[in-house]
Design an enzyme around this catalytic site. Structure first.
Site, PDB file in Angstrom:
ATOM      1  N   LEU A 248       0.856  -1.180   0.000  1.00 37.82           N
ATOM      2  CA  LEU A 248       0.000   0.000   0.000  1.00 37.82           C
ATOM      3  C   LEU A 248       0.895   1.233   0.000  1.00 37.82           C
ATOM      4  O   LEU A 248       1.961   1.226   0.609  1.00 37.82           O
ATOM      5  CB  LEU A 248      -0.897   0.044   1.249  1.00 37.82           C
ATOM      6  N   ASP A 249       0.451   2.293  -0.671  1.00 33.95           N
ATOM      7  CA  ASP A 249       1.186   3.550  -0.638  1.00 33.95           C
ATOM      8  C   ASP A 249       1.333   4.022   0.806  1.00 33.95           C
ATOM      9  O   ASP A 249       0.451   3.785   1.645  1.00 33.95           O
ATOM     10  CB  ASP A 249       0.460   4.632  -1.439  1.00 33.95           C
ATOM     11  N   ARG A 250       2.404   4.728   1.078  1.00 32.34           N
ATOM     12  CA  ARG A 250       2.693   5.160   2.446  1.00 32.34           C
ATOM     13  C   ARG A 250       1.541   5.929   3.101  1.00 32.34           C
ATOM     14  O   ARG A 250       1.228   5.684   4.278  1.00 32.34           O
ATOM     15  CB  ARG A 250       3.979   5.994   2.460  1.00 32.34           C
TER      16      ARG A 250
ATOM     17  N   VAL B  55      -1.602   5.675   2.702  1.00 32.67           N
ATOM     18  CA  VAL B  55      -2.841   4.889   2.719  1.00 32.67           C
ATOM     19  C   VAL B  55      -2.844   3.973   3.938  1.00 32.67           C
ATOM     20  O   VAL B  55      -1.799   3.463   4.351  1.00 32.67           O
ATOM     21  CB  VAL B  55      -2.963   4.052   1.418  1.00 32.67           C
TER      22      VAL B  55
END
Length: 225
Positions: free
Chosen positions: A57-59, A61
């Site tokens: 997951l993107d940081r 998120v």
């Protein structure tokens, strides 16, 4: 760190916004290392702990991240992700109400590595990849709207880019057109649900994330199905 599901082959944990899943140039402790430390202590494991990363997951998120605890599970989960056999559902909070309460978005996306940003087009362009998602509005607060998103493809920043192109950037996502940042640096995107057939036990598994500990998320009023 909050463990949401665990068995001999798989562990699923809740990632808070700001955490990284695996190590990067920042040198911050990644979630994967926290999970390894948890397993080592819980099961008093000598030596190194096996943990396979199957997705990220993107940081900024938050939400569910799955790891493999065995090499057998890692191989099978990688195949399942590649073939779309693991169904991921996201929740996104947006400030602007979509024109339609539900729909399907199709774009051609290109990724700019230097900017770490994705751009959407309505037709195929050189280097682009097709991106499809379905969304529906499932709740709101007095100022924001909650969208449930089902990904049919998995592209870099797909949800962030496609919702912005629709005119509904995710709250806090300055990179994709949000009016202002969130105080904690997060964006209001949650990896909410994972649904899949267990790669070893062959049983259906459905796991849902807790909501972030934030007044915005806690104050959401869901529509009755």
């Amino acid at each position: 760190m909050q463990v949401v599901y665990e068995d001999n082959h798989i562990i699923i944990v809740y990632k808070e916004s700001g955490e990284i899943v695996q190590g990067d140039k920042t040198g911050d402790e990644p979630l994967a290392e926290k999970v390894k430390a948890y397993l080592k202590e819980k099961y008093a494991k000598p030596g190194l702990v096996f943990l396979g990363i199957v997705h990220r997951l993107d940081r900024p998120v938050s939400g569910l991240v799955m790891f493999a605890r065995t090499s057998k599970a890692l191989t099978r989960l990688n195949d399942m992700f590649r073939h779309g056999d693991i169904h991921k559902t996201y929740w996104a909070v947006v400030q602007d109400k979509p024109e339609e309460s539900k729909g399907t978005l199709e774009h051609w996306l290109t990724r700019n590595e230097k900017q770490n940003k994705t751009y959407a087009y309505y037709h195929e362009v050189p280097g682009s990849k097709k991106a499809i998602l379905k969304y529906r509005m499932i709740g709101q607060t007095d100022r924001y709207y909650l969208l449930e998103i089902n990904l049919l493809t998995g592209r870099h920043h797909q949800i962030r880019c496609q919702l912005a192109e629709m005119g509904c950037p995710i709250k806090g996502d300055l990179k994709y057109g949000a009016r202002r940042s969130n105080p904690d640096g997060s964006i209001s995107l949650l990896a909410h649900r994972l649904e899949f057939i267990h790669p070893v036990k062959k049983e259906p598994i459905v796991v849902e994330s807790p909501l972030p500990d934030d007044p915005l998320w806690q104050g959401l009023k869901l529509y009755q199905p």
